[in-house]
Design a protein around this motif. Structure first.
Motif, short mmCIF file in Angstrom:
data_model
loop_
_atom_site.label_atom_id
_atom_site.label_comp_id
_atom_site.label_asym_id
_atom_site.label_seq_id
_atom_site.Cartn_x
_atom_site.Cartn_y
_atom_site.Cartn_z
N GLY B 68 0.82 -1.21 0.00
CA GLY B 68 0.00 0.00 0.00
C GLY B 68 0.85 1.25 0.00
N ALA B 69 1.88 1.25 0.85
CA ALA B 69 2.71 2.45 1.00
C ALA B 69 3.47 2.73 -0.30
CB ALA B 69 3.69 2.26 2.15
N TYR B 70 4.06 1.70 -0.88
CA TYR B 70 4.83 1.92 -2.11
C TYR B 70 3.92 2.28 -3.27
CZ TYR B 70 9.58 1.09 -0.70
OH TYR B 70 10.82 1.23 -0.14
N LEU B 71 2.72 1.73 -3.28
CA LEU B 71 1.79 2.07 -4.35
C LEU B 71 1.51 3.57 -4.32
CD1 LEU B 71 0.07 0.28 -6.39
CD2 LEU B 71 -1.83 1.11 -5.01
N TYR B 72 1.20 4.07 -3.12
CA TYR B 72 0.92 5.50 -3.01
C TYR B 72 2.17 6.30 -3.37
CZ TYR B 72 -0.77 9.94 -1.17
OH TYR B 72 -1.15 11.25 -1.05
N ALA B 97 -3.44 -4.66 -2.68
CA ALA B 97 -3.03 -5.42 -1.50
C ALA B 97 -3.84 -6.71 -1.39
CB ALA B 97 -3.18 -4.57 -0.24
N ALA B 98 -5.14 -6.61 -1.67
CA ALA B 98 -5.98 -7.80 -1.60
C ALA B 98 -5.51 -8.85 -2.59
CB ALA B 98 -7.43 -7.43 -1.87
N SER B 99 -5.16 -8.41 -3.81
CA SER B 99 -4.69 -9.38 -4.80
C SER B 99 -3.38 -10.01 -4.35
CB SER B 99 -4.47 -8.71 -6.16
OG SER B 99 -5.42 -7.70 -6.37
N VAL B 100 -2.48 -9.17 -3.84
CA VAL B 100 -1.21 -9.73 -3.36
C VAL B 100 -1.49 -10.71 -2.24
CG1 VAL B 100 0.99 -9.17 -2.27
CG2 VAL B 100 0.10 -7.70 -4.05
N ALA B 230 -5.31 -8.33 4.12
CA ALA B 230 -4.37 -7.55 3.31
C ALA B 230 -4.97 -6.20 2.93
CB ALA B 230 -3.99 -8.34 2.06
N THR B 231 -6.27 -6.18 2.67
CA THR B 231 -6.93 -4.92 2.30
C THR B 231 -6.68 -3.85 3.34
OG1 THR B 231 -8.66 -6.25 1.31
CG2 THR B 231 -9.14 -3.95 1.66
N PHE B 232 -6.93 -4.21 4.60
CA PHE B 232 -6.74 -3.22 5.67
C PHE B 232 -5.27 -2.81 5.76
CE2 PHE B 232 -10.61 -5.03 8.15
CZ PHE B 232 -11.44 -4.57 7.14
N GLY B 233 -4.39 -3.79 5.56
CA GLY B 233 -2.96 -3.48 5.57
C GLY B 233 -2.62 -2.50 4.47
N GLY B 234 -3.17 -2.74 3.27
CA GLY B 234 -2.90 -1.86 2.14
C GLY B 234 -3.40 -0.45 2.40
N ILE B 235 -4.59 -0.35 2.99
CA ILE B 235 -5.14 0.98 3.27
C ILE B 235 -4.24 1.73 4.24
CG2 ILE B 235 -7.05 2.17 4.42
CD1 ILE B 235 -8.93 0.12 3.19
#
Lengths: 384, 374, 307
Positions: B68-72, B97-100, B230-235
């Motif tokens: 999530g962080a690197y995506l942003y 993140a969910a897909s990963v 993972a979703t919550f982690g990505g957010i």
């Protein structure tokens, strides 16, 4: 839920109570000038962090012995040292803490990864920050007026040394190893570019880790290519054992490392096998600087061996206080312009900043391990 | 557990006023700490879905935070001169993140307990190694700086705003944003827990073989747990990158994964409020132990023990002490507490979830090789 | 070919270090299914206690394997006491607790030991005195030193010794019984508490030996040296099938060889696209592949009776 509410109230009350303990400065006629210092004091880099703290502390002790007055008031300098654990997030919390405490200046952080996010907070709070050791070029290129460093950034050291090995050591092929940190990678690539430009073949570029202890796999790889020189961009905690292992493997290539390995620690850890190794360090040899030899003797007596960056911390404090003296004030807004115009003879080198806050015309000294001592060989770059 | 309307209002008012109270009482660094504590709360709630609900031990959770962080950082910084807005990147970050999560979850479906732990740890490290080495994309060890601050339209959370004559520092705005998203995640967690999916996860957690024989598609359910977590982690990763303005691999070490796991377990695995408590406590504790040097100075006249080491030592002792004194966590769910404090061999009540056997009651899959030991 | 042989030797030596540490993990896991997260730190304490002893003796001008043996003899009881204390304080109260509780308290112990070691030995990287010669032997083009040979031999001997202990002695039978079913073992007259404590004592003694050898080999000691080593060893133990002694040995050797060949040949095989920086990725992918095919490790299934 009511439990949660109660605990929330409790927390708030206890937070408020805790705050009563905060020390307020400026009792009697004495002016307390707080210098914040932050470095990793726990974790794998704690040895370097403590060294930084010691260098800063020594400068502050020295200054307190000098009866300095600012704006007519006698000054007592106070060190506020905080552990940033080399963690960027913790670094920003520490930075905010310094901003809250209204420290007059900050010496830190040790790593680029903590210095960069923290520099934004110092800039917003208007607190001058001098990093003794962050080498990421980005640190001073964010447009913050408050960010300075007394350490040459990687590009100067890498390129000077890259030319040196080609021209002075007659090296034709070199194997480069970096420790996959920002520091190691930056230095290695600058070195590689300069060496290539000077006609040196890069036999291979290998990577290790800043926590590794076993380097035999990459060294064996290097052995197969038989380069004239192995250049390691990383710290002495790895460089020392690496030196031993390459001797054990029967590698005859010469060995050179950057400032991260240019320490007494390297000499201890590599032992007899370190003989003949080269290293480079920004600044002039301490012995050649008027105050350098004195610094070394007194530091050794007080804290033992210099690990790495304590002389730079010492210089950073001195430069900061020099600016305060010229401004006759410890108010950041007042002394910051003088800091930018620094012209100071430190223990590591002559210090003046360019428009970004980088040290100007930094020189690099190459040393060689001779009989368990770093003996200066040549000083590169600058006007010296 | 019943809380009247007045109670709710009071609680909400307190939560809203918390940054101001903290700022006045303790200073702004504690407001920043609150912001981070909320980020950790989101992370812990995400991991809670994987570990607490589905019973899958994940030691590499920080990977999703990193994604999530690197995506942003990549899509909203000068790195590629891209400046995507937050409202687009939050869902994209969650989705990626969910897909990963599903991708990394897929090969591990057959693994149990500690085997799963080591593989997830491996994936966490692999993601970090990629971030460190894909220099053209991620900036390598030097990371990415100059990341856009979080903003909605022209409202930047980083700036100081004026509200009814009050000056509202950026740290406050971030607090409210993080608080709102934490509330959303809490809500989602609660809905999930009580849903058919949540019950199916509980069934897998307590006895996978039984769950499968009841006709549950355990494979899809486990993948779903990984993805949701993972979703919550990505957010929270997206929020972290915008908040910090700088990302580098140093922020996503295995130590972080371990710390998030500690938050979940220490607070009370599977219990939302317990997990929140654990996250807040472990995020704040190391900072609360900072004034040790002054304390020693005033109590003993000099600094005897290195305050930095002492601080982490106390933190570690607190960790051990809490676990030894309250093995089920500081604030376990009432169901879990009842299970643990029922005498062994006690009659399970009728209509109980059927988790009366010792192996199941501890809420973790038996890690023994081969699974169901006779 | 010489280079390949050398990489193989490197891998085997590094692998036997992993194996030495992994044996400690696997002993404890086999009995109580606890991942003793703090084991790496016990290894670190073992290394540093030995270092203090060896340094004293080296300062008097002594050298040779006797000095190292002296270091081990002091560090074994020290580590045993530590292991005993850890079990008593952090694990025993949690024996009936949810499975993750002891894992968290183990993490706490691990952090605590690092900080304590930093308080006692300082933060600097300490030089492990060299008391044994580094004369290299040549082995068909590859180089191997005496220390490396000793490490290989020690790992093999300790594994064999442990196997004998577990399979052929009364204590071993009690251990196996406890591993299978503590309650029934208790009914059969096995003092379960004592058996578990004994397992920790043995595991800690192994840690002392491993720590000393690691220090002697790499010539460095530091309060953070245990963590990564512990993680790698834990990985090795899982690879081989955790709870299985031969598995720990096999997993350790395999991991060491994969790491070294990976670092050595990734660059050549991919034309320099990816190099030694990805060797850890390779090892983990290998681990995943093994576990996907054999979900309980290489030798895991044969350990229907654990330990």
């Amino acid at each position: 839920m009511s439990w949660m509410l109660r605990s929330l109230c409790l927390t708030t009350v206890s937070l408020a109570l805790l705050s009563c303990g905060r020390s307020e400065s400026g009792a009697s006629g004495e002016l307390v000038v707080k210098i914040g210092a932050s470095a990793p004091l726990t974790g794998p880099q704690a040895n370097l962090g403590k060294d930084n703290e010691n260098g800063t502390r020594m400068a502050i002790d020295d200054l307190n012995g000098q009866n300095i007055t600012l704006g007519g008031r006698k000054v007592r300098f106070e060190l506020v040292s905080e552990d940033d654990a080399a963690d960027p997030k913790t670094g920003t919390i520490v930075a905010q803490k310094f901003a809250d405490q209204k420290v007059n200046g900050v010496i830190g952080h040790l790593n680029s990864g903590t210095s960069i996010p923290a520099s934004r907070i110092y800039s917003e709070a208007g607190i001058p920050q001098i990093s003794p050791s962050a080498t990421n070029p980005k640190y001073t290129h964010q447009g913050f007026k408050t960010a300075f460093r007394v350490m040459t950034n990687d590009s100067v050291q890498g390129s000077e040394v890259g030319r040196f090995v080609a021209q002075k050591l007659g090296v034709r092929s070199v194997a480069v190893i970096d420790d996959a940190t920002q520091y190691g990678q930056g230095l290695a690539s600058q070195f590689e570019d300069a060496a290539k430009a000077a006609g040196v073949t890069i036999a291979t570029h290998e990577h290790t880790d800043d926590k590794a202890t076993d380097f035999q796999a990459i060294l064996t790889n290097i052995k197969a290519r038989n380069p004239d020189l192995i250049y390691y961009a990383g710290m002495s905690a790895q460089g020392g054992p690496m030196m031993k292992q390459l001797k054990a493997l029967g590698i005859a290539s010469r060995f050179m490392t950057g400032d991260g390995g240019c320490s007494t620690e390297f000499l201890h850890l590599s032992g007899a096998e370190g003989e003949g190794a080269y290293c480079s360090l920004p600044g002039l040899p301490l012995g050649k600087m008027p105050k350098g030899a004195d610094f070394k003797t007194r530091f050794n007596a007080k804290y033992g061996d210099i690990q790495s960056y304590s002389p730079y911390c010492y210089d950073a404090v001195m430069v900061m206080v020099e600016a305060m003296r010229k401004a006759d004030s410890a108010d950041p807004a007042k002394y910051l312009p003088f800091l930018a115009k620094t012209d100071y003879e430190g223990v590591t080198s002559h210090i003046a900043f360019d428009a970004n806050g980088d040290i100007q015309g930094g020189v690099i000294t190459v040393y060689q391990d001779q009989g368990g001592k770093w003996v200066p060989q040549e000083t590169l770059g600058g006007s010296h | 557990m019943k809380l009247g309307r007045r109670g709710w209002l009071l609680g909400a008012a307190l939560l809203l006023a918390l940054p101001l109270l903290t700022d006045l009482g303790l200073g702004r660094s504690w407001v920043r700490l609150l912001d981070f504590a909320l980020l950790y709360t989101m992370l812990a709630l995400g991991l809670n879905i994987v570990v607490g609900y589905a019973g899958l031990l994940d030691l590499g959770y920080v990977a999703f935070y990193a994604v999530g962080a690197y995506l942003y950082a990549i899509l909203a910084s000068p790195q590629f001169a891209l400046h995507w807005p937050l409202w687009a990147l939050l869902p994209v970050g969650a989705l990626v993140a969910a897909s990963v999560g599903a991708l990394l979850g897929a090969p591990t479906l057959g693994l149990r307990g500690d085997y799963l732990a080591i593989v997830t740890m491996g994936f966490g490290e692999i993601i970090r190694i990629f971030m460190r080495n894909l220099t053209p994309l991620t900036g390598g060890p030097a990371g990415i700086d100059g990341i856009d601050a979080l903003a909605v339209g022209s409202f930047s959370f980083a700036d100081t705003h004026r509200l009814l004559g009050w000056s509202l520092p950026g740290l406050y705005s971030y607090y409210f944003l993080f608080l709102a998203l934490t509330a959303l995640i809490v809500l989602m967690s609660r809905r999930l827990e009580d849903s058919r999916i949540g019950r199916a996860w509980a069934a897998i957690r307590e006895d996978e073989v039984a769950a499968r024989s009841m006709g549950l598609n355990t494979r899809n359910l486990k993948l779903l747990a990984f993805s949701m977590g993972a979703t919550f982690g990505g957010i929270s990763g997206v929020l972290f990158a915008g908040f910090q303005g700088f990302v580098s691999p140093e922020s996503f070490t295995m130590g972080e994964s371990v710390m998030i796991l500690c938050m979940v377990v220490l607070g009370g695995m599977g219990h939302i409020y317990g997990v929140i408590l654990g996250a807040l406590l472990l995020a704040i504790l190391p900072e609360a132990f900072r004034p040790l040097a002054q304390l020693q100075q005033s109590a003993l006249g000099q600094v005897w023990l290195d305050p930095a080491n002492l601080r982490m030592l106390l933190f570690a002792i607190a960790l051990v002490a809490v676990m030894v004194l309250r093995p089920e966590g500081l604030w376990p769910s009432p169901v879990r507490r009842r299970e643990l404090h029922t005498p062994r061999g006690g009659e399970p009540g009728p209509g109980d979830d059927g988790d009366s056997d010792d192996e199941g009651a501890d809420g973790e899959l038996p890690a023994a090789a081969g699974g169901a030991t006779p | 070919m010489d280079i390949f042989l050398q990489q193989l030797v490197n891998g085997l030596v590094q692998g036997s270090i992993y194996a030495l540490v992994a044996l400690g993990y696997t002993m404890v896991y086999g009995i109580i299914e606890l991942v003793n997260f703090a084991h790496g730190e016990v290894v670190m304490v073992g290394a540093l206690v030995s270092l203090s002893v060896i340094q004293r003796l080296a300062d008097r001008g002594l050298s040779g394997w006797g000095v190292i043996a002296a270091g081990i003899l002091v560090s074994i009881p020290a580590c045993m006491a530590l292991g005993f204390a850890i079990e008593r304080v952090a694990y025993r109260p949690l024996r009936r607790a949810p499975r993750l509780a002891p894992l968290i308290s183990a993490i706490g112990v691990s952090i605590a030991l690092q900080q304590l070691a930093a308080l006692i030995w300082g933060r600097n990287f300490l030089h492990y005195p060299e008391v044994v010669a580094r004369t290299p032997f040549h082995l068909g083009g590859a180089v191997i030193t005496e220390v490396q040979l000793v490490i290989l031999a020690t790992a093999a001997l300790l594994m064999a010794g442990l196997w004998f202990l577990v399979q052929r002695t009364r204590l071993g039978r009690a251990m196996r019984a406890t591993a299978q079913n503590p309650a029934v073992a208790g009914l059969m007259g096995v003092d379960v508490d004592r058996i578990i404590a004994t397992t920790f004592l043995i595991g800690s003694a192994l840690a002392a030996v491993a720590g000393t050898l690691v220090g002697t080999y790499y010539n460095v000691g530091n309060h953070t040296m245990g963590f990564l080593l512990g993680m790698k060893a834990f990985t090795a133990a899982v690879l081989g099938g955790i709870g299985n002694l031969q598995g720990a040995m096999l997993g350790g050797l395999l991991l060491g060889v994969i790491e070294n060949l990976g670092a050595g040949y990734l660059g050549n095989l991919t034309g320099g696209v990816i190099g030694s920086n990805y060797s850890d990725v390779l090892s983990f992918l290998m681990l995943v592949a093994v576990l996907v095919l054999r979900p309980s490790g290489l030798l895991g299934e044969r350990s229907a009776e654990k330990v």
